[in-house]
Write an enzyme that holds these catalytic residues in place. Structure first.
Site, PDB file in Angstrom:
ATOM      1  CG  HIS A   1       2.482  -8.883  -4.496  1.00 60.14           C
ATOM      2  ND1 HIS A   1       2.858  -8.850  -3.183  1.00 60.14           N
ATOM      3  CD2 HIS A   1       1.489  -7.968  -4.623  1.00 60.14           C
ATOM      4  CE1 HIS A   1       2.137  -7.970  -2.533  1.00 60.14           C
ATOM      5  NE2 HIS A   1       1.297  -7.429  -3.373  1.00 60.14           N
TER       6      HIS A   1
ATOM      7  CG  ASP B   1       5.756 -10.903  -3.265  1.00 52.01           C
ATOM      8  OD1 ASP B   1       6.281  -9.795  -3.440  1.00 52.01           O
ATOM      9  OD2 ASP B   1       4.606 -11.059  -2.788  1.00 52.01           O
TER      10      ASP B   1
ATOM     11  CG  MET C   1      -5.201 -13.908  -2.582  1.00 50.86           C
ATOM     12  SD  MET C   1      -3.661 -12.949  -2.662  1.00 50.86           S
ATOM     13  CE  MET C   1      -3.783 -11.938  -1.197  1.00 50.86           C
TER      14      MET C   1
ATOM     15  CD  GLU D   1      -5.521  -4.917   0.011  1.00 45.72           C
ATOM     16  OE1 GLU D   1      -5.224  -5.988  -0.564  1.00 45.72           O
ATOM     17  OE2 GLU D   1      -4.807  -4.386   0.867  1.00 45.72           O
TER      18      GLU D   1
ATOM     19  CE  LYS E   1      -2.047   2.003   1.933  1.00 47.89           C
ATOM     20  NZ  LYS E   1      -0.701   1.411   1.752  1.00 47.89           N
TER      21      LYS E   1
ATOM     22  CD  GLU F   1      -3.984  -3.785   4.696  1.00 44.94           C
ATOM     23  OE1 GLU F   1      -3.791  -4.424   3.653  1.00 44.94           O
ATOM     24  OE2 GLU F   1      -3.147  -3.017   5.200  1.00 44.94           O
TER      25      GLU F   1
ATOM     26  CG  HIS G   1      -5.683  -0.499   3.393  1.00 43.73           C
ATOM     27  ND1 HIS G   1      -5.680  -1.196   2.218  1.00 43.73           N
ATOM     28  CD2 HIS G   1      -4.399  -0.528   3.846  1.00 43.73           C
ATOM     29  CE1 HIS G   1      -4.443  -1.619   1.961  1.00 43.73           C
ATOM     30  NE2 HIS G   1      -3.659  -1.234   2.945  1.00 43.73           N
TER      31      HIS G   1
ATOM     32  CG  ASP H   1      -5.177  -8.051   3.032  1.00 41.93           C
ATOM     33  OD1 ASP H   1      -5.345  -9.270   2.800  1.00 41.93           O
ATOM     34  OD2 ASP H   1      -4.553  -7.292   2.267  1.00 41.93           O
TER      35      ASP H   1
ATOM     36  CG  ASP I   1      -0.694   0.127   5.042  1.00 45.24           C
ATOM     37  OD1 ASP I   1      -1.335  -0.363   5.985  1.00 45.24           O
ATOM     38  OD2 ASP I   1      -0.501  -0.465   3.971  1.00 45.24           O
TER      39      ASP I   1
ATOM     40  CG  ASP J   1       1.152  -3.152   6.551  1.00 41.94           C
ATOM     41  OD1 ASP J   1      -0.078  -3.042   6.445  1.00 41.94           O
ATOM     42  OD2 ASP J   1       1.942  -2.970   5.606  1.00 41.94           O
TER      43      ASP J   1
ATOM     44  CG  ASP K   1      -1.102  -6.922   3.563  1.00 42.38           C
ATOM     45  OD1 ASP K   1       0.128  -7.069   3.581  1.00 42.38           O
ATOM     46  OD2 ASP K   1      -1.682  -6.158   2.773  1.00 42.38           O
TER      47      ASP K   1
END
Ligand code: GCO
Ligand code: MN
Ligand code: MN
Length: 388
Positions: free
Chosen positions: A55, A58, A89, A182, A184, A218, A221, A246, A256, A258, A288
């Site tokens: 992102h 980040d 990406m 994406e 969710k 994902e 999700h 993802d 979530d 992960d 992810d």
């Protein structure tokens, strides 16, 4: 004996935010020191990843000056050259800063909507410079706690306007960039618009440039919504819209989580990997996910290696499934077809209709045929459990 080492062909990527996750959760602070983007790239190089995604924030703080951004990018690019990692990406953080508390593209405040667009186009410019050909959009705050606050159809319109604007921007800049949406269902909002991959696929067809936009499904999700992830992926693939994926893992009905890919639902993940490999999906396999909060950075490397290794193991299992004589014989038996109805394969015709009208079906006889799915599934399980 396969080594199950990651290969470049699978394009295994991780987000800066994934291995860089410090273990903060709503009940506790960080348990690991924050690594810099350069340190994260080195860690990913060490475990054998193909690429790194990020992102905007980040990589550089939301309030960084252009000079600060330049310096960060110089260091980041150097780390990419040193490790050989790619940046397939990029994406925008449209959810952390308080300005996005009521969404970004669907915020009720026109200033927020404009700021969100500005943030995305700036971040796209940098992403393209780093080599990204795919831009993910996850609308984490695009939703509501109370539907008294927004009309859901207006929100869809705002979302559509934003995406149309971004597609035109990409075209005008001459960027080689596609978008992946994406879905969710909830978290952090009580309800997030376009909650599933299927909903996204329907929405894409209402855009001005649907050919530029695909999905980024994902695992977690769809599992939060209690759905079969492989089915969502198959629908996306069938529509020519599986631009990115993802990977992570978790049970149904939870937040979530992960988790490390393949750590929870082995059978579901097997059919997912088998699908991706059988159809020849050639995009990034992006993780992810993040390590348990119990881990130090050695544990984070175990986590990252585990994500890729389990994928490679399931890939090998898929190969075995496709070559297993007993399984294939069962499948042949199940799909046996004497060709008597091949006149329907060509689709509709008046000839087909008249033939169909005149057929007599042995309804009782046909329904009495047993289907050996129990044996097939048991063989699949034995293959997965390593006794075949
Ligand atoms: C989440 C999402 C995000 C997105 C990311 C990239 O639930 O937090 O999965 O991690 O994937 O923002 O767009
Ligand atoms: Mn997620
Ligand atoms: Mn995600």
């Amino acid at each position: 004996m396969p080594t199950y080492d990651p290969t470049a062909e699978q394009k295994f990527t991780f987000g800066l935010w994934t291995v860089g996750n410090t273990g903060r959760d709503p009940f506790g602070g960080p348990v690991r020191d924050q690594l810099s983007p350069v340190e994260i790239v080195r860690l990913l190089g060490e475990v054998g990843a193909y690429g790194v995604n990020y992102h905007d924030n980040d990589l550089y703080p939301i309030d960084a000056t252009p000079a600060e951004v330049d310096q960060i990018l110089r260091d980041f690019k150097q780390a990419l050259r040193d490790t050989g990692l790619k940046v397939p990406m990029a994406t925008t953080n449209l959810f952390t800063d308080p300005i996005f508390k009521d969404g970004a593209f669907t915020s009720n405040d026109a200033r927020v909507r404009a700021y969100a667009l500005q943030k995305v186009i700036r971040s796209m410019d940098i992403g393209v410079d780093l080599g990204a050909a795919l831009y993910v959009l996850w609308g984490g705050r695009e939703g509501t706690e109370t539907d008294a606050s927004k009309n859901p159809q207006d929100s869809l319109k705002r979302m559509r306007d934003a995406l149309n604007f971004l597609c035109e921007y990409i075209i005008e800049q001459g960027y080689d960039l596609r978008l992946a949406l994406e879905a969710k269902p909830n978290e952090p909002r009580s309800d997030i618009y376009l909650p599933t991959t299927g909903a996204m696929l329907g929405f894409i067809n209402t855009l001005d440039h649907p050919e530029m936009v695909g999905v980024n499904p994902e695992v977690a999700h769809e599992h939060m919504a209690g759905l079969n992830f492989a089915h969502a992926v198959a629908q996306a693939w069938d529509a020519g819209k599986l631009f990115h994926i993802d990977l992570n893992d978790q049970l149904f009905g939870r937040y979530d989580q992960d988790f490390r890919f393949g750590s929870v639902m082995i059978k579901q993940n097997f059919f997912l990997v088998k699908f991706l490999e059988d159809v020849g999906y050639s995009g990034s396999r992006h993780y992810d996910a993040h390590a348990y909060r119990t881990e130090d950075y050695e544990g984070v490397k175990d986590f990252a290696r585990g994500c890729m290794r389990t994928y490679m193991i399931l890939r090998e299992k898929a190969r075995q499934f496709n070559q297993d004589a007993e399984i294939q014989a069962l499948l042949q038996e199940i799909h046996a077809d004497d060709g008597a109805h091949s006149y329907l394969n060509g689709g509709y015709s008046s000839d087909a209709v008249s033939r169909l009208r005149n057929e007599t079906f042995d309804r009782v006889g046909i329904s009495q045929r047993g289907l050996p799915y129990e044996r097939l599934d048991q063989l699949t399980m034995e293959l997965l459990l390593g006794v075949r």
